[in-house]
Design an enzyme around this catalytic site. Structure first.
Site, PDB file in Angstrom:
ATOM      1  N   GLY A 128       0.945  -1.081  -0.129  1.00 39.45           N
ATOM      2  CA  GLY A 128       0.023  -0.061  -0.130  1.00 39.45           C
ATOM      3  C   GLY A 128       0.594   1.295   0.034  1.00 39.45           C
ATOM      4  O   GLY A 128       1.823   1.532  -0.755  1.00 39.45           O
ATOM      5  N   GLY A 129       0.254   2.148   0.938  1.00 40.71           N
ATOM      6  CA  GLY A 129       1.130   3.450   0.943  1.00 40.71           C
ATOM      7  C   GLY A 129       2.630   3.348   1.446  1.00 40.71           C
ATOM      8  O   GLY A 129       3.489   4.167   0.921  1.00 40.71           O
ATOM      9  N   GLY A 363      20.551   9.223 -34.345  1.00 36.22           N
ATOM     10  CA  GLY A 363      19.699   9.637 -33.167  1.00 36.22           C
ATOM     11  C   GLY A 363      20.468   9.808 -31.897  1.00 36.22           C
ATOM     12  O   GLY A 363      20.515  10.488 -30.922  1.00 36.22           O
ATOM     13  N   ALA A 364      20.993   8.492 -31.562  1.00 34.38           N
ATOM     14  CA  ALA A 364      21.556   8.286 -30.275  1.00 34.38           C
ATOM     15  C   ALA A 364      22.866   9.084 -29.949  1.00 34.38           C
ATOM     16  O   ALA A 364      23.135   9.201 -28.929  1.00 34.38           O
ATOM     17  CB  ALA A 364      22.005   6.806 -30.185  1.00 34.38           C
TER      18      ALA A 364
HETATM   19  C1  HXC Z   1      -3.071  -3.090  10.563  1.00 31.53           C
HETATM   20  C2  HXC Z   1      -1.797  -4.842  10.067  1.00 31.53           C
HETATM   21  C3  HXC Z   1      -1.780  -4.371   8.741  1.00 31.53           C
HETATM   22  C4  HXC Z   1      -2.363  -3.108   8.328  1.00 31.53           C
HETATM   23  C5  HXC Z   1      -0.549  -6.070   8.956  1.00 31.53           C
HETATM   24  N1  HXC Z   1      -0.819  -5.812  10.315  1.00 31.53           N
HETATM   25  N2  HXC Z   1      -0.798  -4.931   8.015  1.00 31.53           N
HETATM   26  N3  HXC Z   1      -2.349  -4.168  10.963  1.00 31.53           N
HETATM   27  N4  HXC Z   1      -3.007  -2.452   9.361  1.00 31.53           N
HETATM   28  N5  HXC Z   1      -2.443  -2.541   7.262  1.00 31.53           N
HETATM   29  C6  HXC Z   1      -0.799  -6.737  11.278  1.00 31.53           C
HETATM   30  C7  HXC Z   1      -1.351  -7.915  11.149  1.00 31.53           C
HETATM   31  O1  HXC Z   1      -2.834  -7.885  11.644  1.00 31.53           O
HETATM   32  C8  HXC Z   1      -0.688  -8.783  12.129  1.00 31.53           C
HETATM   33  O2  HXC Z   1      -0.981  -8.352  13.430  1.00 31.53           O
HETATM   34  C9  HXC Z   1       0.843  -7.979  12.246  1.00 31.53           C
HETATM   35  O3  HXC Z   1       0.586  -6.813  11.360  1.00 31.53           O
HETATM   36  C10 HXC Z   1       1.618  -8.797  11.419  1.00 31.53           C
HETATM   37  O4  HXC Z   1       0.937  -9.088   9.835  1.00 31.53           O
HETATM   38  P1  HXC Z   1       1.159 -10.668   9.018  1.00 31.53           P
HETATM   39  O5  HXC Z   1      -0.167 -10.772   8.192  1.00 31.53           O
HETATM   40  O6  HXC Z   1       1.130 -11.795  10.257  1.00 31.53           O
HETATM   41  O7  HXC Z   1       2.458 -10.460   8.775  1.00 31.53           O
HETATM   42  P2  HXC Z   1       2.900 -11.111   7.266  1.00 31.53           P
HETATM   43  O8  HXC Z   1       2.374 -12.629   7.065  1.00 31.53           O
HETATM   44  O9  HXC Z   1       4.518 -10.943   7.053  1.00 31.53           O
HETATM   45  O10 HXC Z   1       2.250 -10.468   5.993  1.00 31.53           O
HETATM   46  C11 HXC Z   1       2.695  -9.185   6.004  1.00 31.53           C
HETATM   47  C12 HXC Z   1       1.645  -8.351   4.990  1.00 31.53           C
HETATM   48  C13 HXC Z   1      -0.094  -8.721   5.355  1.00 31.53           C
HETATM   49  C14 HXC Z   1       1.821  -8.759   3.447  1.00 31.53           C
HETATM   50  C15 HXC Z   1       2.169  -7.019   4.788  1.00 31.53           C
HETATM   51  O11 HXC Z   1       0.270  -8.315   6.698  1.00 31.53           O
HETATM   52  C16 HXC Z   1      -0.452  -7.840   4.465  1.00 31.53           C
HETATM   53  O12 HXC Z   1      -1.110  -7.960   3.234  1.00 31.53           O
HETATM   54  N6  HXC Z   1      -1.264  -6.634   5.184  1.00 31.53           N
HETATM   55  C17 HXC Z   1      -2.265  -5.773   4.633  1.00 31.53           C
HETATM   56  C18 HXC Z   1      -1.663  -5.092   3.494  1.00 31.53           C
HETATM   57  C19 HXC Z   1      -2.770  -4.175   3.039  1.00 31.53           C
HETATM   58  O13 HXC Z   1      -3.602  -4.525   2.060  1.00 31.53           O
HETATM   59  N7  HXC Z   1      -2.474  -2.833   3.635  1.00 31.53           N
HETATM   60  C20 HXC Z   1      -3.434  -1.696   3.063  1.00 31.53           C
HETATM   61  C21 HXC Z   1      -2.929  -1.310   1.784  1.00 31.53           C
HETATM   62  S1  HXC Z   1      -3.849   0.265   1.416  1.00 31.53           S
HETATM   63  P3  HXC Z   1      -1.145  -9.679  14.706  1.00 31.53           P
HETATM   64  O14 HXC Z   1      -1.818  -8.680  15.744  1.00 31.53           O
HETATM   65  O15 HXC Z   1      -1.929 -10.624  14.335  1.00 31.53           O
HETATM   66  O16 HXC Z   1       0.384  -9.951  14.911  1.00 31.53           O
HETATM   67  C22 HXC Z   1      -2.944   1.349   1.752  1.00 31.53           C
HETATM   68  C23 HXC Z   1      -3.463   3.054   1.293  1.00 31.53           C
HETATM   69  C24 HXC Z   1      -2.650   3.773   0.900  1.00 31.53           C
HETATM   70  O17 HXC Z   1      -2.021   1.478   2.271  1.00 31.53           O
HETATM   71  C25 HXC Z   1      -2.737   4.727  -0.385  1.00 31.53           C
HETATM   72  C26 HXC Z   1      -1.885   4.231  -1.611  1.00 31.53           C
HETATM   73  C27 HXC Z   1      -1.983   5.282  -2.551  1.00 31.53           C
END
Ligand code: HXC
Length: 469
Positions: A128-129, A363-364
């Site tokens: 994400g961000g 051109g290069a």
């Molecule tokens: C809150 C989060 C989190 C999130 C992870 N955690 N991502 N908590 N918000 N975005 C927490 C999990 O719940 C977990 O908590 C702990 O962090 C570890 O995560 P895991 O999933 O167990 O780790 P891993 O298997 O290593 O996977 C990592 C990951 C996955 C690939 C990053 O966590 C993931 O896909 N997270 C979500 C990614 C996502 O979609 N984010 C939002 C993007 S939108 P516990 O308590 O169980 O330990 C965005 C908008 C921005 O960012 C705008 C852009 C233009």
């Protein structure tokens, strides 16, 4: 990252504000990011590091405010910002407050762009961000096998598109340094990555007004390098390694290459001459004969623009047979990507020194920091060939009627080589300022750069140009 004992943490007591989804029961001072300032080899830097152990390093409103405060300080004080990333993106429990936080970070990334260097090191899974903010910075580095960058992770991809991809296949260093070119380099482990980042910072100015750093150099500026006289084979079809030239030219052979594993037909990176940073751009005859293709053009364009933003002189080594022909290249946007490099060199106002080591065709020739794009000093080795194309191709076209007469064709080829290809033809017109022995390349570039230290030229006023993105 910072020099030992130099790091001052700020905001360590900041806590998340959201109370929804049981967040009120989970206390986490610092809220998943460490922010502060310190020095790197004695020079200031603003540093933040995500902490994956706190809510997956995800960004909340408070977490964002810690980062934006640091970005504001770095901008006000004109020093680089370094982000160490290990984060799951927007904190899902916080909704729009987290998205707003990212927006604030992104806006500051944009405003700081071209004012202070911004560097991102990806040290874990990032989504994400936490990939978009790095994407707005100047350089992204990754750690092999343990860091990943994707907008959405493998689970979401599986749900939405039914694709089964591992994190590495989706966004590992092996993808982003080779295929997508999102990342500029990857290192074996965290420690090596941090050490290399420190090394890179030693090359970079603190800001767009600071001038390049100067480090003591023990390498003789007048050092001649006789081995260079035999580096470029006479036969234009035979390759050689342009990195050998770079290593023999820069101080103490210290070259920091950017995007080494992507578009290897062009080499870009930083070195020093007389202790001062220069950006080096060089066609690589070992790969695709050094032709310019889509990838090489955009790689070099971005690098030249970085150098121009931060007043780093650009030294260009040219051995280019032209743009890479083919439908795949045309469909891929070669015209627009090639124009990026043309634009980047054309707008750059930093000192520009160019050395044609062998071929500069078509051109290069124009694109690769030619005199016509306001290069300051253009030199050529005696064996350089500067023309619309090589002698063989040229004779085949203009003397097609004589194609069956091998003797005549050989004579025409020699004639073309002498009358058109020779670097003296370009030198007569002033497009080449001097023909130099290859062994003299280092001292001649150094002398040119000394004379260009006070260079000040300005482009016509504009809000900003419209580079062909
Ligand atoms: C809150 C989060 C989190 C999130 C992870 N955690 N991502 N908590 N918000 N975005 C927490 C999990 O719940 C977990 O908590 C702990 O962090 C570890 O995560 P895991 O999933 O167990 O780790 P891993 O298997 O290593 O996977 C990592 C990951 C996955 C690939 C990053 O966590 C993931 O896909 N997270 C979500 C990614 C996502 O979609 N984010 C939002 C993007 S939108 P516990 O308590 O169980 O330990 C965005 C908008 C921005 O960012 C705008 C852009 C233009």
């Amino acid at each position: 990252m910072a020099d030992e004992g130099s790091f001052e943490e700020i905001g360590m007591f900041v806590e998340r504000r959201a109370a929804e989804f049981g967040m009120d029961l989970r206390r986490a001072p610092g809220d998943g990011v460490v922010t502060g300032f310190g020095t790197v080899n004695g020079r200031p830097a603003y540093i933040y590091a995500k902490d994956f152990t706190v809510f997956g390093g995800s960004l909340s409103e408070a977490h964002a405010q810690k980062i934006t405060k640091l970005q504001d300080m770095a901008l006000a004080n004109r020093a680089p910002v370094i982000g160490l990333f290990d984060s799951g993106g927007a904190r899902i429990q916080e909704g729009v407050a987290a998205l707003a936080g990212y927006g604030e970070v992104f806006e500051r990334n944009v405003l700081a762009s071209g004012v202070v260097p911004q560097i991102s090191l990806i040290m874990g899974p990032c989504a994400g961000g936490d990939v978009y903010s790095p994407a707005l910075t100047d350089f992204i580095f990754m750690v092999k096998d343990t860091s990943y960058m994707f907008v959405t992770g493998p689970d979401v991809v599986r749900t939405v598109t039914n694709e089964n991809v591992s994190a590495e296949e989706l966004g590992g260093a092996s993808i982003h340094t080779v295929k997508s070119a999102i990342a500029d380099g990857a290192y074996e482990n965290d420690i090596e990555a941090l050490l290399q980042l420190r090394r890179l910072l030693d090359f970079l100015p603190l800001s767009n007004v600071s001038g390049v750093p100067e480090w003591p150099s023990f390498d003789d500026p007048l050092r001649a390098e006789p081995s260079l006289d035999s580096l470029a084979p006479e036969d234009p079809a035979k390759p050689y390694d342009i990195k050998e030239l770079i290593a023999k030219i820069v101080d103490e052979a210290d070259f920091f290459e950017i995007q080494a594993a992507f578009a290897e037909n062009i080499v870009v990176g930083f070195g020093r001459l007389e202790g001062r940073t220069v950006g080096l751009v060089a066609n690589q005859p070992l790969v695709l004969a050094g032709t310019l293709d889509c990838d090489a053009s955009r790689k070099a364009a971005r690098f030249v623009r970085f150098c121009d933003c931060f007043n780093i002189p650009v030294v260009t080594f040219v051995d280019v047979p032209g743009f890479l022909p083919g439908a795949a290249q045309e469909y891929g946007g070669l015209i627009k990507h090639g124009a990026k490099l043309l634009y980047a060199y054309g707008e750059a106002t930093v000192p520009k020194v160019t050395v044609v080591t062998r071929k500069a065709y078509g051109g290069a020739y124009d694109v690769m920091s030619s005199k016509h794009l306001r290069a300051d000093v253009n030199l050529a080795w005696p064996g350089a060939q500067i023309a619309v194309m090589g002698a063989k191709g040229a004779v085949e076209i203009i003397f097609r009627a004589e194609a069956d007469d091998r003797e005549k064709i050989a004579a025409r080829t020699r004639e073309y080589e002498e009358q058109v290809l020779s670097p003296f033809v370009a030198a007569e017109r002033g497009y080449i300022d001097g023909i130099i022995l290859p062994r003299e390349t280092r001292p001649r570039i150094i002398r040119a750069l000394r004379m260009l230290q006070g260079k000040r030229i300005e482009n016509p006023w504009k809000k900003h140009g419209n580079i062909p993105l």
